[in-house]
Every structure is written in C-alpha cells, then in structure tokens.
Write an enzyme that holds these catalytic residues in place. Structure first.
Site, short mmCIF file in Angstrom:
data_model
loop_
_atom_site.label_atom_id
_atom_site.label_comp_id
_atom_site.label_asym_id
_atom_site.label_seq_id
_atom_site.Cartn_x
_atom_site.Cartn_y
_atom_site.Cartn_z
N HIS A 83 0.82 -1.21 0.00
CA HIS A 83 0.00 0.00 0.00
C HIS A 83 0.85 1.26 0.00
O HIS A 83 0.38 2.33 -0.38
CB HIS A 83 -1.01 0.00 1.16
CG HIS A 83 -0.46 0.27 2.52
ND1 HIS A 83 -0.19 -0.72 3.44
CD2 HIS A 83 -0.16 1.44 3.14
CE1 HIS A 83 0.26 -0.17 4.56
NE2 HIS A 83 0.29 1.13 4.40
N ASP A 210 1.19 -7.76 2.28
CA ASP A 210 1.29 -6.32 2.02
C ASP A 210 2.76 -5.89 1.88
O ASP A 210 3.34 -5.31 2.79
CB ASP A 210 0.61 -5.55 3.15
CG ASP A 210 0.38 -4.09 2.82
OD1 ASP A 210 0.94 -3.61 1.82
OD2 ASP A 210 -0.35 -3.42 3.57
N SER A 600 3.98 2.30 8.43
CA SER A 600 3.73 1.35 7.34
C SER A 600 5.03 1.12 6.58
O SER A 600 5.70 2.07 6.17
CB SER A 600 2.67 1.91 6.38
OG SER A 600 1.41 1.92 6.97
#
Length: 666
Positions: A83, A210, A600
């Site tokens: 992402h 991810d 992230s």
C-alpha cells in the site's frame, strides 16, 4: 502514607507501559537499552544508532515521505508495503498492463521501472540544539537559520532541518540525505498484496501479503550500496520473543487532556465518519460495477477508507478501554501533586481549566473547518485540481496537472460524489452557490472540467476563469468561507502554547516517568513482544495466521477475497519451500509494538536486529493508540518475512532477488 502509595502505583504502571508503549528517539536509547535487553534484546544502543560506525539506522529510510522502507540487500533493494508503493504501481499500470491486478516482477535490474518524483531519505545524524533555541523568542528563526547555515558550510551534501519535540520543549537538528532514483522491482497482485482489502483493513486475523520491492540508484545510475542492510530471518518464531519496530511514525497525540480527547474522538472524528460513509458508499458501488473505474479509483478509495475505518475503531477503542477515565485519573493525580507543592501550584493550578476553556472556544470553528475539508476538499475530487490550476505558473504546468488528473477520473463517479458532498456542505456554507441550483452547478462544473481536459490534450492555451468560471468562482468562494469559519489564529496559537506548557508540567510533576515525544515523522524505535491478545469478551487472537486461514476466506472473483490460481496450486501441493513452519505457511503476526501511520513499511526486528516481519497495520480494537495507548489491547500487524520470501520465490519465481538477500535460518 496515602500519597506514597499513589506514587508507587504510578511508578509500577509506568514500568509496565514502558515495556511496550513509546516511540523513542534512537539517539537517546541509552535510557531504554537496559529494559530492552531485559526483554531479550541482544543489541547495544550503539548497534541501533551510531554516528561513528554503521548501525541499524543506516538500513532504514523514509519512503516518499509518507511510509518507511528498509534496505534488505547490499544492492539497494528496498522492502516496503504494497500500500506504500500502491500509487506508483497504479501509475505504471494500464488496462493492457494492469500491475495492480496481475502484479509486476522485473526479471533483472534492466527491467526495473523508474518512478519520477519518488524518493527515499536517510537520517545521517541528529543533534540536540535545545539550548540554542529554547526561550529564544523572536530570535528563533534567526538562530535556527544560523545553525543550518553552519552545517551546510561544513557539509553541503546533506539536508538540514530543525524539528521540535515534546511540544516545542526540545529541539533537534536532523541531517539527512535524499535519493531520487527509486525504481519498482516487484509487487504481488492485489489479490495477495491487498487481500481482504477494506473488509479486513485494521482487523485481525489478517492474511495480507502487504509488500512491494523497490531499488535505490545513486546519482550515477548505479545500484546504491547502503552502509548497512537487514538480514532476513526465516527461522521459527517464539511467542513472547522480543520485537522492535524501526521507522518513521507520522503523528500521535498522546498527551491530550480528557476534554481535548473527547472533542477529537467523539465529536470531530465521529462527524468525519458520517461524511465518509456517504462518499465511500458511492465510490464502492461504482467500482464494483466497472473494472476501469475500479482501476482508476482504487488508490483514492483506499486512502479515504483508511482514515474512515481507523476513526471508527478509535471511537470504539477509547470507549472500550475507558480511555477518558484514564485521562481523568491522570489529571486528578496531577492536580493532587501540584496542590501538595506551592511552587507547582503557582505555576500550573489553572492550566487544565485554561486548556478546557480554549478548547471550547475553538470547537465550533474546528468542526466547520473539518466540514469544508471532508465535503469539499476531499469529497469533490475536481476541487483540489482547481486549486492546483490556480497556482500553476504556466500552461505546461496546467496541462500536466489536467492530464494526470484525467488518468484517474470518471465523470460519472465525480458527479455523484459532488452532488452528495455538496448537499452536506451547503448545510454549513449555505451561500456557496448563490442563485444556482445544485443540479445545474454539478453539471456545469463537470462540463468545464471536460473542456479544460480537452484543451490540455490539444496543448492549447488555457484561460482558467474563461473556460471554467463556475468551478473557479466556487473554489475561491469556498476557500473564503473556510477562512471565515476557521478558528481564530490567536486561539490556535494559544492552544499550541498551552499544550507545550502541559507537556512541561507533566514532565515536572511526574519526574519518575520516562516520557517519549509524540510522533512527528522522524525516525523512532518502539519495542515489545510477539504476543497475542484478548481484546474483548470471548475473543482471543493468537500471534500468527497461516495460509490455511487465507484459503478459508477465498471467494472466487470477489473484489476483496479472490486469490491467484498459482497461489492456490502451491497451497494444494503444500509447496512452501524453506518458508514453512510445522508444515504450515505463516502469513501475518501481531506484536505489542507502539505504531502509527508512517510506520507502514517499517521493519519488525528480532532480538538480533534481523527482519522477521513488515509492519502494515494495527488491530481494530487498538486504533485508538494514537491518542490512548493501552498495552493490554494495542497490537501492530506485520506480514511475516517468510510469507514475503515465499511469494517472491515460489509464487513469482524471482530467485535472483532471494539470492541478493542474506537469509538467517536459526
């Protein structure tokens, strides 16, 4: 005696929190390293952060200024989240080569894809400059500029900036270096990298691969050689083992008062959720009905949905964990302590009340300000385009902005979202349209956008106010309304000053506590354990999910839970290579590390500083950790390094990338 018991209780409470709560400045880890080592860490503070030799910090980068990445090879290979790379993968995609849907894998360095505008930035060192700047008053900017100028003269190859910590009570000068040639190396299809999509976002059990891979090149076009890269551990994990996250957390507000937290979470964020409910419902319906719309809007939808779902979890988490009660208890103890000390009472007796009064004075304007941001600025996608066009310095700048906008634009979607958001906005800003009715406005604006795009594709000169008078006038009027309703700058400045004073007061009144500064997009270390959680009655999360669980969620053809045929084949054959544990393939883990947005893509490291996972989310019950970290509930979610390597190796067949890495099997 009663007071002594209370202080001892707080001391014990602080020790319990310190094992898990906190986003610590790596330069100052000498204050934490004993506790980290007691929890199992085998590194020294110098191993983690050093200016004299290479250390773990040299393997960590800020990815694009919004995520974290880490070097995992000596050839500049960077691992980050899918992402985090999503926007770049989308830009590289087309209907003919849909890398979001099908994935992308370069078979050699020659096939890696350039990404103009993407960069990574490394921290070289940081230096405490508090004594030079604190209490400098009107001379602050002058002194700051002089500090930076002196550094630039000493080493012009680095970039320097001064960053405040602890609510402007401490200042550090950061020296960084930026690399602007960052190329896409590999990304799994979204059915792996975004598996579970919005349904699973912020929740556990999770089965999302991810991750994405990029490579940094130097100014000569050669693969960059970092001073240090991370080894990748593929050995079995042990629940309870030490974990550490190293990255660039974005923003937290851990030191709000109860009044401030209540306003933010239960009033402001609750309203944001209501608005985004409507916006996301429209986008979701259109994306499910049209594959081209899905490709164009997937990144926009994910960005909007991310905050929406986080705020819902935050509201519920604060309520469930009795976060407001915890704040009130702290404030009661704060008041009791200052009441027992005449000097502290003179300085801080009216502070909490001042904060409450100022917050009340700001509240209405803040709500109206947020209404503009959510319904107009974010809710009408063409609005920010108009702002960009009004700032453009040339027709070329306009053409570039219009062409880029149109690549991910659907008039049908935009008309529907604009109509819905406009209806909401007019309740707060009733005079925005003048005499024009809503339907006419929506149609007119989109006709003007079409006309602008057509001119851009023909390279014709653009006179913005002549071609798009309605959109231009609305843009100007909306911003004027925004500035009119926004809280007074004097009140906002006072709020900043009161927050700084409250931070100083907390550190003075609770000297036994080891405080950490709120996240501010600077490099931080957080540490905890690989551990599950029982977040609510009859609910228990173990530490690890497996591919078996992903298969149980599999729905052929579904937007969120489809799976590639190759992955299903590997599962059926149990062809996991060296990445299995007891015959099962680990996918994700949870740990008690304190993380937030910006973390992230951060590496999750074991006791020896080896990569065991890639941080990408938090559990639903713990999303309130930005304002109210509860070690009994809050958990970060990572994709297991073994699943990452399994996808690269067995699924994608990219052994050349595996050979670049240094794997640890014990």
């Amino acid at each position: 005696m009663k007071k002594i018991v209370t202080i001892v209780t707080i001391l014990v409470f602080s020790v319990q929190l310190a094992a898990k709560e906190g986003m610590w400045i790596p330069m100052l880890l000498n204050n934490n390293i004993a506790e980290m080592q007691a929890m199992g860490c085998e590194l020294s503070a110098e191993d983690i952060y050093s200016v004299n030799h290479s250390s773990l910090k040299d393997a960590i980068v800020s990815f694009g200024g919004f995520c974290t990445g880490e070097f995992i090879s000596s050839k500049g290979l960077v691992l980050t989240n899918h992402h985090c790379g999503y926007g770049q993968i989308q830009k590289q995609s087309s209907m003919e080569h849909n890398f979001l849907k099908d994935g992308f894998w370069a078979r050699s360095m020659d096939e890696e894809l350039k990404n103009p505008g993407l960069f990574v930035e490394q921290l070289v060192y940081m230096e405490d400059v508090t004594n030079a700047l604190v209490n400098s008053g009107d001379k602050f900017k002058e002194i700051e500029a002089a500090l930076i100028e002196a550094k630039e003269l000493d080493n012009p190859n680095l970039t320097y900036k001064v960053v405040p910590f602890f609510g402007n009570n401490q200042f550090f000068l950061l020296a960084t270096i930026k690399y602007n040639d960052v190329r896409l190396v590999g990304a799994p299809p979204s059915s792996i990298g975004k598996f579970g999509a919005d349904t699973d976002n912020w929740v556990f059990p999770r089965h999302t691969g991810d991750f994405s891979l990029f490579r940094v090149y130097d100014e000569n076009g050669n693969a960059f050689t970092p001073a240090q890269h991370l080894k990748v551990n593929i050995a079995p994990r042990t629940p309870g083992e030490f974990t550490m996250v190293f990255g660039y957390p974005g923003r937290t507000q851990e030191y709000l008062t109860a009044v401030e937290m209540d306003q933010l979470v239960n009033v402001e964020n609750a309203r944001r959720v209501e608005i985004r409910d409507v916006l996301l419902s429209i986008m979701d319906s259109e994306m499910r009905a049209d594959a081209e719309v899905q490709l164009k809007y997937s990144s926009k939808y994910a960005r909007i949905a991310n905050g929406w779902k986080k705020w819902i979890g935050q509201i519920e988490g604060v309520q469930f964990s009795k976060g407001l009660d915890r704040k009130r208890k702290l404030e009661a103890e704060f008041t009791a302590r200052i009441a027992a000390d005449a000097n502290l009472w003179d300085k801080y007796s009216g502070l909490l009340n001042e904060i409450a009064v100022n917050n009340t004075q700001i509240a209405e304007g803040q709500l109206k300000r947020n209404e503009f941001i959510e319904t107009i600025y974010y809710g009408m996608e063409w609005f920010s385009l108009m702002s960009q066009l009004q700032r453009a310095k040339s027709d070329v700048d306009m053409d570039v902005a219009l062409v880029e906008f149109h690549q991910n634009y659907s008039r049908t979607v935009s008309e529907k979202t604009t109509a819905a958001m406009l209806s909401m906005a007019l309740a707060t800003f009733p005079d925005l349209l003048g005499d024009m009715d809503e339907a006419t406005f929506v149609s007119t604006v989109h006709n003007e956008i079409d006309a602008l795009v057509e001119l851009a594709t023909k390279d014709d000169s653009i006179e913005l106010t002549a071609v798009a008078p309605t959109a231009s006038n609305f843009n100007t009027s909306a911003f004027q309304a925004f500035y009119t309703v926004s809280p007074d700058n004097a009140l906002l400045q006072k709020a900043t000053e009161l927050s700084a004073e409250y931070m100083r007061a907390l550190m003075e009144v609770f000297p036994e506590r080891n405080f950490y500064p709120d996240a501010n997009s600077t490099l931080r270390v957080t540490y905890g354990k690989l551990e599950g959680v029982n977040p609510r009655d009859a609910v228990s999360y173990g530490t690890t999910t497996y591919l078996d669980g992903a298969m149980a969620k599999y729905k052929p053809g579904d937007y969120e839970f489809d799976m590639p045929a190759k992955l299903i084949e590997l599962y059926d054959n149990k062809d996991y290579g060296q990445y299995a544990e007891n015959g099962k393939l680990p996918v994700c883990n949870i740990a008690s590390n304190h993380t937030t947005g910006g973390n992230s893509g951060s590496p999750v490291l074991n006791a020896r500083g080896e990569l065991i996972g890639l941080n990408f989310d938090r559990i639903w019950e713990g999303t309130m950790s930005d304002v109210n970290f509860d070690p009994n509930i809050c958990r970060n979610i990572m994709v297991d390094s073994r699943y990452v390597l399994f996808i690269i190796d067995k699924f994608a067949g990219q052994q050349w990338l595996i050979e670049e890495m240094e794997l640890i099997t014990h």
